[in-house]
Write a protein that holds these residues in place. Sequence first.
Motif: not given
Length: 376
Positions: A349-367
């Motif tokens: 959570l930041n002031k005007d927007s949120a950073e959304v990170d989808f992460t998996s136990d296998k190391g996947k990362f999408e932002q």
Amino acid sequence: MNIYEGFHCHPTVCAVGNNYQIIVPVKFQMLFCVKVGDRIYYNHSNGIRISSAEIQRVTVPAKELDREKEYTVICKKMIERKPYRSVVDQNEIRITYSFKPIEKTEGINIYQIADAHGYIDETVGAAKNFNKDIDLLILNGDIANASDTFEQVITCYKIASGITEGTVPCIISRGNHDLRGKYAEVLVDHMPNRYGNSYYTFKVGCIWGILVDCGEDKVDSHEEYGETICCHEYRQDVTDYIKEIIDSKKYLADGINYRLVLSHVPFSYKTKAPFDIEPEIYTEWCRLLKENIKPDLLLSGHLHEYAVSDFGGKYDTYGQPCPVIIGSELKKSKITNKIKEYTGVGVVLNKDSAEVDFTSDKGKFEQYKVSYGIPE
């Protein structure tokens, strides 16, 4: 920190209203209390200390624990409870946990796990791959596959223990699978709740939120339930509660920077039959939230997918009240039915927007970056 032999896992500090409920599943009967600052808070029923509970729970004011930044659990084994002169082991166990309240106003790291369906190591692994110090953990329903055994019921606490070790606030909601099994009718005694209700508001630091519980995902008369469900009436109660909260305007209090909605089911989305239930109620929830509370984000799971729902897009059927974050995903082998990969969601959570990170136990990362509110 090692886990005390009388506990199944570390305590979980659950945010409910303006309080924390410190909850720990125990292996034997005991007297249990929590010391915060100079005051001791007991697990009791109208002045009678509870020793027989499988889940020990103590409520403490959030402002007290936030100030002290630590709590001490105190327990003594109950040897024999009698009408007179009960026998209690005088070997008192004291364990002190540090606690990290949310004091910052941006860069707040939240991690959500939903639809774990009993998988502990994989979900804990996905949270650790968020690679940020978690300030708030959300366990958003279907953490176990059912509520048929005590072991299933305490899955949420084991996951919370593996991620937080009792040191940061947590919010736990029911999912539809939690309404199934012999423990379902007494689940309120085993989970955080507000006066017996599994829908409530919460406040952690500068975050205010409302937890909305949809109950089951098919009509009450569906043969799968065997006449054990009356969730339609329950959802009407939730509607009344949302209106009550709107009238109170507590979500407008000083010091609140973010407003969240949590719901296991993303109720702004109409799925295919037989899951296409309650269009009138869900449309009303969306309208009430959008026109009054004006939340920043709605976090949900249930679909076994991960996505950020765009306004007017695939997941917006009933007029979503804010950006909707749907997560998580449970991938299984079609051959062995064993888990292949679990994906959860981190939100900063930041002031005007949120950073959304989808992460998996296998190391996947999408932002993704998500702006708050309804676009003009």
